[in-house]
Design a protein around this motif. Sequence first.
Motif, PDB file in Angstrom:
ATOM      1  N   GLU A 166       0.931  -1.535   0.299  1.00  0.00           N
ATOM      2  CA  GLU A 166      -0.176   0.160  -0.029  1.00  0.00           C
ATOM      3  C   GLU A 166       0.780   1.401  -0.271  1.00  0.00           C
ATOM      4  N   GLU A 167       1.859   1.098   1.288  1.00  0.00           N
ATOM      5  CA  GLU A 167       2.673   2.408   0.841  1.00  0.00           C
ATOM      6  C   GLU A 167       3.344   2.881  -0.772  1.00  0.00           C
ATOM      7  N   ARG A 168       3.847   1.865  -1.124  1.00  0.00           N
ATOM      8  CA  ARG A 168       4.485   1.510  -2.610  1.00  0.00           C
ATOM      9  C   ARG A 168       3.718   1.955  -3.337  1.00  0.00           C
ATOM     10  N   ILE A 169       2.176   1.700  -3.834  1.00  0.00           N
ATOM     11  CA  ILE A 169       1.127   1.803  -4.349  1.00  0.00           C
ATOM     12  C   ILE A 169       0.863   3.368  -4.374  1.00  0.00           C
ATOM     13  N   SER A 170       0.674   3.967  -3.532  1.00  0.00           N
ATOM     14  CA  SER A 170       0.393   5.461  -2.978  1.00  0.00           C
ATOM     15  C   SER A 170       1.838   6.416  -3.176  1.00  0.00           C
ATOM     16  N   LEU A 171       2.617   6.514  -2.861  1.00  0.00           N
ATOM     17  CA  LEU A 171       4.379   6.590  -3.325  1.00  0.00           C
ATOM     18  C   LEU A 171       4.155   7.098  -4.652  1.00  0.00           C
TER      19      LEU A 171
ATOM     20  N   ASN B  95       1.963   6.475  -6.266  1.00  0.00           N
ATOM     21  CA  ASN B  95       0.780   7.271  -7.378  1.00  0.00           C
ATOM     22  C   ASN B  95       1.346   8.933  -7.055  1.00  0.00           C
ATOM     23  N   GLU B  96       1.648   8.986  -5.924  1.00  0.00           N
ATOM     24  CA  GLU B  96       1.978  10.734  -5.693  1.00  0.00           C
ATOM     25  C   GLU B  96       3.015  11.167  -6.519  1.00  0.00           C
TER      26      GLU B  96
ATOM     27  N   ALA C 254       1.378  11.360 -10.704  1.00  0.00           N
ATOM     28  CA  ALA C 254      -0.390  12.030  -9.782  1.00  0.00           C
ATOM     29  C   ALA C 254      -0.765  12.839 -11.454  1.00  0.00           C
TER      30      ALA C 254
END
Length: 161
Positions: free
Chosen positions: A50-55, A57-58, A61
């Motif tokens: 989840e952390e890797r996905i969120s980074l 995506n950021e 963006a």
Amino acid sequence: MSSSVAVYPGSFDPLTNGHVDIILRGAEVFDRLVVLIAVNRSKNALFDIEERISLINEVFADYPNITVDSFEGLLVDYLKDNSIPVIIRGLRAVSDFEYEFQMALMNRKINPHVETFFMAAGESYSYVSSRIVKEVFSLGACVEGLAPQPVIEAMRKKFGT
Ligand code: PNS
């Protein structure tokens, strides 16, 4: 009209600027690029999926044709399930070639419809890997320019620096 799609698979623990370079150039060649995080439960990861996905995506963006997904199991099964025919992999040096060639041939053996496209890494990043970025950062070295800023911030939090 049909559009071209490719996946760029990897561990991305964490995303480096070497990855970013391949992703941005890949996204100029293909209509859509999926950055695909492999779930590997046997690897001791710094960031969870989840952390890797969120980074990722950021970082991307502002690029609507770059998306992020994760998978567990065989890469070629993900490609089949999602009707994606192309895998992109970056080559940093000759030393990468043997492993990458083996993977490309094995993937094609399992699924003959899959093609692997190799991209030459940006010359400024030929020595950069997730493992080495994590290692030098954890030992106090500056990694500015080697990983995106959100990744560096996240590593600061992880290592409490
Ligand atoms: O960033 P990495 O760790 O070099 O990426 C390797 C990855 C995730 C692309 C590779 O290990 C992989 O595809 N794993 C999924 C399992 C699989 O399909 N293995 C067969 C490859 S021949």
